[in-house]
Design an enzyme around this catalytic site. Sequence first.
Site, PDB file in Angstrom:
ATOM      1  CB  CYS A  89      -0.930  -0.003   1.214  1.00 39.09           C
ATOM      2  SG  CYS A  89      -2.035   1.431   1.279  1.00 39.09           S
ATOM      3  CE  LYS A  96      -3.111  -2.512  -0.107  1.00 38.86           C
ATOM      4  NZ  LYS A  96      -4.042  -2.393  -1.252  1.00 38.86           N
ATOM      5  CG  HIS A 101      -8.880  -5.324  -0.028  1.00 37.53           C
ATOM      6  ND1 HIS A 101      -8.305  -5.598  -1.257  1.00 37.53           N
ATOM      7  CD2 HIS A 101      -9.424  -6.494   0.400  1.00 37.53           C
ATOM      8  CE1 HIS A 101      -8.491  -6.858  -1.562  1.00 37.53           C
ATOM      9  NE2 HIS A 101      -9.167  -7.425  -0.581  1.00 37.53           N
ATOM     10  CB  CYS A 103     -11.223   1.903   3.347  1.00 34.28           C
ATOM     11  SG  CYS A 103     -12.800   2.799   3.282  1.00 34.28           S
ATOM     12  CB  SER A 104     -10.663   5.598  -1.189  1.00 39.67           C
ATOM     13  OG  SER A 104     -12.007   5.227  -1.464  1.00 39.67           O
ATOM     14  CB  CYS A 109      -4.550  -1.008   5.162  1.00 41.17           C
ATOM     15  SG  CYS A 109      -3.658  -0.466   3.680  1.00 41.17           S
ATOM     16  CB  CYS A 117     -21.707   0.176   5.300  1.00 40.02           C
ATOM     17  SG  CYS A 117     -23.504   0.205   5.328  1.00 40.02           S
TER      18      CYS A 117
END
Length: 336
Positions: A89, A96, A101, A103-104, A109, A117
């Site tokens: 990342c 990672k 993953h 998250c923008s 991460c 959500c």
Amino acid sequence: PYSLKPCLYFIFIAVVYLVVFHLSFVMFVWSYWKTIFTSPASPSSEFSLSKTDKEQYEKEERPESQQEILRRAAKDLPRSCVYMTIRYCDRCQLIKPDRCHHCSACDLCVLKMDHHCPWVNNCVGFSNYKFFLLFLLYSLLYCLFVAATVLQYFIKFWTLCRRKSAENCPKNELLDTRAKFHVLFLFFVAAMFFISILSLFSYHCWLVGKNRSTIEAFRAPMFRNGPDKNGFSLGCSKNLREVFGDEKKYWLLPIFTSLGDGCNFPTRLVIMDPEQLTVSSQNESVKSSGPSQPFPTRPLSESQNRLLANDNQWAEASSEDDSVKSGTECELIDRL
């Protein structure tokens, strides 16, 4: 005495409605609260590159050289965290772990990230995925209860009595008051939310049964031997316990009971490391003994996850039987 029985009946129905309503409402709010205010779990500092490796990684322009730097740095990590392809990342500047993953929206991460959500304004991942599922379950039951209890009044709405006096109105009809609009609105809202949440909850139940996240459902995880969408699936029962834990008494409570630490995940395939030739030579005997077996016998993380304890005992027992057989054959040869 004759009028006492209907009175007791209505009191009993009212008590049941109150208990079921408040129980479902409290569990709904509790799980919703835990989903919102549980911080997403992030990788620890051990996944960060050292200063020297970071400088070398930034200087290199070829992807092959960068992968080699990451491969050397990943050797110091727990081996079960990097059985997938090594990913880096650039935003968080760390390697990672598997199923992690970036998250923008949260700008970090997230371990075993499922999705971000907007309804809970939080990332759904390893730390709060169980709470998210319970939130969907209790909201589903809450909407179902509201729609079911309002249904009888919704049916009476079509047979409204338009007489002004309540004495002349039959019992099976609803008075022509403003309450009819409230009943109509409440039923349609509860029914629409029930249908929409039911589809979402059913989809996530399917994901739990397959041991996949929403990201992995759209893009198969990339292992060292190629992509495999069922690489983390251990069977429906074990997949369920991965999320809800071993103790069934805590499954319906919004309490964290998920197995693992978010970095180590057992898989159904043994991904062979090209550098470990000795391990591959030892497993050749196991593969030759069962050529029709579609998958290797031993899972990746058997020492770190108690879900695979039975498989470990089976593998150890088979190795002991092989040693006993070889010992008896040697004794027979010596006697001859």
